[in-house]
Scaffold this motif. Structure first.
Motif, PDB file in Angstrom:
ATOM      1  N   ALA A 407      42.811  46.357   0.963  1.00 35.81           N
ATOM      2  CA  ALA A 407      42.042  47.566   0.659  1.00 35.81           C
ATOM      3  C   ALA A 407      41.171  47.356  -0.578  1.00 35.81           C
ATOM      4  O   ALA A 407      39.978  47.694  -0.591  1.00 35.81           O
ATOM      5  N   GLU A 408      41.751  46.805  -1.643  1.00 39.99           N
ATOM      6  CA  GLU A 408      40.968  46.566  -2.855  1.00 39.99           C
ATOM      7  C   GLU A 408      39.867  45.549  -2.603  1.00 39.99           C
ATOM      8  O   GLU A 408      38.748  45.671  -3.125  1.00 39.99           O
ATOM      9  N   ALA A 409      40.165  44.516  -1.811  1.00 45.96           N
ATOM     10  CA  ALA A 409      39.168  43.481  -1.536  1.00 45.96           C
ATOM     11  C   ALA A 409      37.979  44.046  -0.761  1.00 45.96           C
ATOM     12  O   ALA A 409      36.825  43.683  -1.028  1.00 45.96           O
ATOM     13  N   VAL A 410      38.226  44.933   0.208  1.00 46.01           N
ATOM     14  CA  VAL A 410      37.134  45.541   0.973  1.00 46.01           C
ATOM     15  C   VAL A 410      36.203  46.330   0.046  1.00 46.01           C
ATOM     16  O   VAL A 410      34.973  46.257   0.167  1.00 46.01           O
ATOM     17  N   VAL A 411      36.785  47.074  -0.877  1.00 46.52           N
ATOM     18  CA  VAL A 411      35.966  47.844  -1.820  1.00 46.52           C
ATOM     19  C   VAL A 411      35.106  46.920  -2.667  1.00 46.52           C
ATOM     20  O   VAL A 411      33.908  47.172  -2.880  1.00 46.52           O
ATOM     21  N   GLN A 412      35.690  45.820  -3.142  1.00 47.93           N
ATOM     22  CA  GLN A 412      34.932  44.891  -3.974  1.00 47.93           C
ATOM     23  C   GLN A 412      33.850  44.168  -3.177  1.00 47.93           C
ATOM     24  O   GLN A 412      32.753  43.913  -3.685  1.00 47.93           O
ATOM     25  N   VAL A 413      34.130  43.828  -1.919  1.00 43.09           N
ATOM     26  CA  VAL A 413      33.113  43.186  -1.073  1.00 43.09           C
ATOM     27  C   VAL A 413      31.957  44.151  -0.840  1.00 43.09           C
ATOM     28  O   VAL A 413      30.778  43.758  -0.842  1.00 43.09           O
ATOM     29  N   ARG A 414      32.264  45.419  -0.611  1.00 37.44           N
ATOM     30  CA  ARG A 414      31.204  46.425  -0.440  1.00 37.44           C
ATOM     31  C   ARG A 414      30.302  46.465  -1.673  1.00 37.44           C
ATOM     32  O   ARG A 414      29.067  46.457  -1.566  1.00 37.44           O
ATOM     33  N   ASP A 415      30.903  46.500  -2.874  1.00 36.20           N
ATOM     34  CA  ASP A 415      30.107  46.528  -4.107  1.00 36.20           C
ATOM     35  C   ASP A 415      29.276  45.255  -4.259  1.00 36.20           C
ATOM     36  O   ASP A 415      28.135  45.300  -4.747  1.00 36.20           O
ATOM     37  N   LEU A 416      29.857  44.117  -3.860  1.00 32.48           N
ATOM     38  CA  LEU A 416      29.120  42.861  -3.951  1.00 32.48           C
ATOM     39  C   LEU A 416      27.884  42.893  -3.051  1.00 32.48           C
ATOM     40  O   LEU A 416      26.790  42.447  -3.442  1.00 32.48           O
ATOM     41  N   MET A 417      28.045  43.446  -1.855  1.00 30.70           N
ATOM     42  CA  MET A 417      26.909  43.521  -0.934  1.00 30.70           C
ATOM     43  C   MET A 417      25.876  44.536  -1.397  1.00 30.70           C
ATOM     44  O   MET A 417      24.677  44.385  -1.107  1.00 30.70           O
ATOM     45  N   ARG A 418      26.277  45.539  -2.109  1.00 29.83           N
ATOM     46  CA  ARG A 418      25.319  46.500  -2.665  1.00 29.83           C
ATOM     47  C   ARG A 418      24.517  45.880  -3.804  1.00 29.83           C
ATOM     48  O   ARG A 418      23.321  46.133  -3.939  1.00 29.83           O
ATOM     49  N   ARG A 419      25.175  45.078  -4.631  1.00 30.13           N
ATOM     50  CA  ARG A 419      24.486  44.459  -5.762  1.00 30.13           C
ATOM     51  C   ARG A 419      23.646  43.259  -5.313  1.00 30.13           C
ATOM     52  O   ARG A 419      22.530  43.065  -5.789  1.00 30.13           O
ATOM     53  N   CYS A 427      29.611  37.355   3.813  1.00 32.38           N
ATOM     54  CA  CYS A 427      30.732  38.302   3.812  1.00 32.38           C
ATOM     55  C   CYS A 427      31.013  38.882   5.198  1.00 32.38           C
ATOM     56  O   CYS A 427      32.152  39.282   5.489  1.00 32.38           O
ATOM     57  N   ILE A 428      29.984  38.953   6.041  1.00 36.02           N
ATOM     58  CA  ILE A 428      30.134  39.677   7.314  1.00 36.02           C
ATOM     59  C   ILE A 428      31.208  39.061   8.191  1.00 36.02           C
ATOM     60  O   ILE A 428      32.010  39.768   8.818  1.00 36.02           O
ATOM     61  N   ALA A 429      31.265  37.732   8.251  1.00 33.15           N
ATOM     62  CA  ALA A 429      32.236  37.082   9.133  1.00 33.15           C
ATOM     63  C   ALA A 429      33.663  37.458   8.773  1.00 33.15           C
ATOM     64  O   ALA A 429      34.510  37.714   9.642  1.00 33.15           O
ATOM     65  N   SER A 430      33.960  37.540   7.487  1.00 28.93           N
ATOM     66  CA  SER A 430      35.317  37.896   7.054  1.00 28.93           C
ATOM     67  C   SER A 430      35.605  39.367   7.283  1.00 28.93           C
ATOM     68  O   SER A 430      36.710  39.746   7.709  1.00 28.93           O
ATOM     69  N   VAL A 431      34.629  40.216   7.006  1.00 27.83           N
ATOM     70  CA  VAL A 431      34.852  41.656   7.129  1.00 27.83           C
ATOM     71  C   VAL A 431      34.993  42.058   8.589  1.00 27.83           C
ATOM     72  O   VAL A 431      35.768  42.961   8.937  1.00 27.83           O
ATOM     73  N   SER A 432      34.249  41.410   9.485  1.00 27.03           N
ATOM     74  CA  SER A 432      34.276  41.812  10.901  1.00 27.03           C
ATOM     75  C   SER A 432      35.632  41.588  11.549  1.00 27.03           C
ATOM     76  O   SER A 432      35.926  42.160  12.594  1.00 27.03           O
TER      77      SER A 432
END
Length: 817
Positions: A407-419, A427-432
């Motif tokens: 859960a924490e990692a997903v939030v941080q990946v989202r912020d990374l993609m926003r920045r 990141c997409i391959a891991s998140v999917s």
């Protein structure tokens, strides 16, 4: 217990009378007996038994053995305890204490003077100033110390008596010439608390204090260093002289002295950049020494200051990053602060080593530490983008098998993609590969949905993943529902055939949602889509620029304000002291311009509310308040439109029913648009005002100021929130001594108890009474003009009244014309 106490009280009275009439009062046996009975009296006093009825017997017995120091000490304690409750009897002791102030023994003189100043009886002040002035000139330092502190006690009782006697001027002279360091320290304390801190701004006062600083106690050294920090040196040469003189204080065994010296050095060199950098280098070792001690409370305070310094000058502390690695036996609050420092000092050279260490903490059995370690890696990935391996480690946390880490990692990946949108491909391959069922926390779900909405064209199963989550739309938190709504619309523009039914279902659920934010956003999207696809895509799915910073990050301006209060609780709380220290009491509200009565039977405004009580301990507007009514907006009814307002059918879109709502909702043919509008809910026509709050108030409540005060202290807090003020409301607050605002509130059953203040801060105290109920509602509203905000605290006999009244009060604020 009481009869026994009364019987023993009679025995003590008889014993005192016998000992007072004993002819050989100075014999050792008689003195020992007196000591025993006095000890018994003191013991009874400490357990709460009133011994004031023995006042005369105690005085008579003690005077007969006036030379015994132990008896005098117990007599002074007895007098000081019952002086305030028995002012008439206390008057009888003045002669005894005044006489003892001239005793040959300096200990007796000091004790008598201290007891005399502890009487705390205002009408006896005329007897105090003469012994105090004599004590200030006494040859023994103990008596002078006591006399100096006696000045402060009298000042709190009657400041005019001290000012008229020019005693503060005497203390200034003593501070410059007295040979006893503790006397000088006491003079500093009194002058500071009497508001005469400007006495330490001259070179003639500061330099002698600095030169003899080693003579002072540790507490007094801190006072001296704090006083010198407000001194403005004449030039750089004087700065160097002061720092050279005080340099050895950095090696002091007392942490308070070290921190006070660090603060002084930093403030003296704030306008000398090169020297300031050298000072930062110089103070690293003393601070690390304090941090390594076994006292974790001290270590936490030092680490909080380290964090502030590291945020201001990270390059100076980056090489010492290993100092902030966590130890196994450290408490969690120490580890948490160390992780923040590691984030602050991470740079291109040490980021790999820091992230490697943080990755070890992710597997710790302490869930909180593991969560914070993931956040720390994410923040380093945002700040140090060019270092290889950091993003890979962050993505690796998605496969740990621990739900909270994922859960924490997903939030941080989202912020990374926003920045850094360019990092999305990695990141997409891991998140999917994440399943929605693996995410239980609302923040993680919202982050996952955001990724699907913004990058769904690259994730094959994105529409179907969103459909699975949309099936539980009503059971999700408001933040997740908003994210689902936006993601469904954005993905619709990229993959229309696969998202048509998804979008229709989400819009139908959103526009019927009881949460005002979700409802309004759903309605907005629905209207935009029917206005035209191009216009809707330009508003909803416009390309977003990369974010330079996040709102959660502390601004440099705020850190500078905290730095100005170095070595104080402001550094621990990471906020200026004005946000958590109540403002100094000002003139009572009754002395401010009073308002006209808001109703014929209402209490007059400014009706004598005591500002010294807990009622007026108002918080400043910079304090971060929690809006307890985030989800308490009045529910918009679902189903048929508001009575009397027809719900027009949405404009026909080219190509028929754009969203396919007629099929989804069971409508048929050309009536699909109207059926969809009816199914989606009211409000498809012109926006309707929100329904009035359901709480009904009595029209003109009456409450006495004293009753208001007592209730405020006893009542629990039912609600607390901040609310933005419309321009009209802010103007009404300032107009006519607040009459416009108060009369507007009175028209809704909210009576004004008191109001006052001056730009930029105003304070209001209201009360209300629900119709047909005995309960009371009390309100404190603090209005800040610069931010156009009102901080509102609501107290009620029934806490359940907090939410309905909060909604009503917001409506009152917003509807002022």
């Amino acid at each position: 217990m009481a009869p026994k106490a009364r019987g023993e009280l009679g025995e003590i009275r008889t014993t005192l009378a016998t000992l007072a009439t004993n002819g050989n009062a100075k014999s050792e046996a008689v003195v020992a007996s007196k000591r025993d009975v006095f000890k018994k009296i003191i013991n009874y006093m400490t357990i709460g038994i009133d011994m004031s009825s023995l006042y005369m017997q105690v005085m008579t017995c003690a005077v007969a053995s006036a030379e015994d120091v132990v008896l005098k000490k117990m007599l002074y304690l007895f007098i000081s305890t019952y002086a305030q409750a028995n002012p008439d009897l206390t008057l009888l002791t003045i002669n005894l204490l005044t006489k003892d102030c001239r005793d040959q023994d300096p200990t007796i003189r000091g004790l008598a003077l201290r007891s005399l100043c502890q009487l705390r009886v205002a009408n006896l002040i005329e007897y105090l100033m003469s012994p105090i002035q004599q004590g200030l000139k006494d040859a023994h330092p103990y008596v002078r110390r006591t006399a100096v502190m006696g000045v402060l006690k009298v000042y709190h009782l009657d400041s005019n008596a001290v000012l008229n006697a020019a005693t503060l001027e005497t203390l200034r002279e003593m501070m410059a010439r007295d040979g006893d360091a503790q006397v000088v320290a006491n003079c500093m304390t009194v002058l500071q608390q009497a508001g005469r801190a400007q006495s330490f701004s001259s070179r003639g006062v500061v330099i002698p204090l600095v030169n003899r600083i080693k003579e002072f106690s540790e507490w007094a050294q801190c006072q001296v260093l704090e006083a010198v920090s407000g001194y403005q040196p004449s030039g750089e040469q004087e700065v160097y002289e002061l720092m050279n003189t005080l340099d050895d204080r950095l090696a002091h065994s007392n942490s308070a002295v070290v921190m006070a010296t660090v603060k002084l050095f930093l403030h003296l060199t704030i306008t000398m950049p090169a020297t300031h950098q050298q000072v930062l280098e110089r103070i690293k070792e003393p601070l690390q020494t304090l941090m390594s001690r076994d006292h974790y409370e001290t270590a936490y305070a030092v680490l909080a200051h380290f964090l502030l310094l590291a945020q201001r000058a990270p390059s100076l502390f980056s090489q010492a990053y290993t100092t902030f690695f966590c130890r196994q036996n450290e408490p969690s609050y120490i580890k948490s602060l160390k992780l923040e420092i590691l984030v602050a000092v991470a740079d291109a050279e040490n980021a790999h080593a820091v992230v490697t260490e943080l990755s070890e903490y992710v597997g710790d059995i302490d869930e909180q530490l593991a969560r914070e370690a993931v956040r720390a890696v994410g923040r380093i990935a945002l700040d140090v983008q060019d270092v290889e391996g950091i993003v890979e480690r962050l993505l690796g946390f998605l496969d740990t098998g621990k739900p909270f880490v994922t859960a924490e990692a997903v939030v941080q990946v989202r912020d990374l993609m926003r920045r850094f949108p360019e990092s999305a491909e990695a990141c997409i391959a891991s998140v999917s590969g994440i399943s929605p069922e693996d995410l239980e926390e609302p923040d993680a779900k919202a982050a996952f949905v955001w990724i699907l909405g913004h990058y769904g064209e690259s994730i094959q199963d994105a529409p179907y993943l969103l459909e699975r989550m949309a099936g539980e739309f009503a059971g999700e938190r408001a933040g997740v529902r908003l994210a689902l709504l936006t993601a469904a619309v954005r993905l619709f523009f990229k993959r229309p055939p696969e998202c048509q039914r998804l979008l229709g279902a989400v819009l139908a659920a959103a526009t019927a949602d009881s949460n005002q934010d979700v409802h309004d956003r759903g309605l907005l999207y629905y209207r935009l889509l029917h206005a035209g696809m191009a216009a809707a895509a330009a508003v909803i799915a416009a390309p977003a620029d990369a974010l330079a910073a996040f709102a959660e990050e502390q601004s440099a301006e705020l850190r500078n304000r905290v730095f100005d209060e170095f070595n104080s609780l402001a550094v621990i709380f990471r906020a200026p002291s004005a946000t958590f220290v109540p403002p100094a009491p000002h003139a009572p509200l009754a002395e401010e311009p009073a308002l006209a009565p808001v109703a014929a039977s209402s209490a007059p405004v400014g009706g004598g509310v005591d500002e010294g009580s807990a009622l007026l301990s108002a918080q400043e507007q910079e304090e971060s308040l929690i809006d307890v009514s985030a989800n308490s907006s009045p529910a918009r009814p679902s189903g048929a439109p508001t009575a009397g307002v027809a719900a027009p059918a949405p404009p026909a879109a080219a190509g028929g029913d754009l969203l396919g709502l007629s099929d989804l909702l069971g409508g048929g043919g050309g009536g699909g648009g109207a059926a969809a509008a009816a199914a989606i809910g009211p409000g498809l026509g012109p926006p309707q005002p929100p329904p009035s709050p359901s709480l009904a108030l009595a029209p003109a409540p009456v409450l006495a100021p004293a009753d208001f005060q007592a209730r405020w202290v006893a009542m629990p807090v039912a609600a607390r929130f901040t609310h933005g003020l419309p321009p009209a409301t802010l103007a009404a607050v300032e107009a006519n001594a607040h009459q416009d605002f108060c009369q507007h509130a009175a028209a809704r059953g909210i009576a004004t108890m008191a109001s006052g203040g001056a730009p930029p801060m105003y304070r209001f105290y209201f009360h209300a009474k629900p119709a047909g109920a005995a309960a009371r509602i009390l309100v404190e509203a603090i209005v800040s003009k610069p931010g156009a905000l009102a901080s509102v605290t609501i107290k009620a006999d029934d806490p359940a009244l907090g939410e309905p009244f909060a909604a009503l009060f917001r409506t009152c604020i917003d509807t002022l014309a």
